[in-house]
Design a protein around this motif. Structure first.
Motif: not given
Length: 140
Positions: A105-107, A35-40
């Protein structure tokens, strides 16, 4: 719709969801939960957003997104900008710290996907990505 195709898609989606859930539970990728990843990612890609806008984007309840964004704010990943017209409303902006966490995190996520798809042809990877995007758009 072809019944066999529907059966294959349904089962394969179920397997995918199970494997992703299992993998993210036991072998976390990066420091951000989903959820944090998608919101950011949404805020970074599309600019500042209100909690309601984010809730609409992800088809979630406003209270759920409010709780999730409060956690992001507490960690210093986002900050609020009050709405000059409606003092109760605000938009969320990503901080440098949030952008750095997102990029890290994307990397890590992209490296994991690359590892999983390393035996696939470039054409298959492209088609798979396009079909996933098309499938995700059907939920809008």
């Amino acid at each position: 719709m072809n019944e066999q195709a529907l059966q294959i898609i349904e089962v394969e989606l179920s397997i995918l969801i199970r494997r992703i859930s299992s993998f993210t539970t036991y072998k976390k990728i990066g420091s951000l939960d989903r959820s944090a990843y998608l919101l950011l990612h949404q805020i970074s890609s599309h600019g500042s957003a209100s909690v309601k806008t984010l809730a609409d984007e992800f088809h979630l309840d406003v209270s759920t997104v409010s709780r999730q964004t409060a956690a992001l704010e507490q960690k210093g990943y986002v900050y609020r900008i009050p709405d000059p017209v409606d003092g109760r409303s605000y938009s969320l902006h990503i901080t440098e710290h949030g952008a750095a966490a997102l990029n890290e995190n994307k990397q890590a996520r992209q490296e994991r996907v690359a590892e999983l798809l390393k035996s696939w042809s470039a054409e298959d990877r492209l088609i798979f990505g396009q079909l996933l995007a098309k499938f995700n758009r059907t939920f809008d």
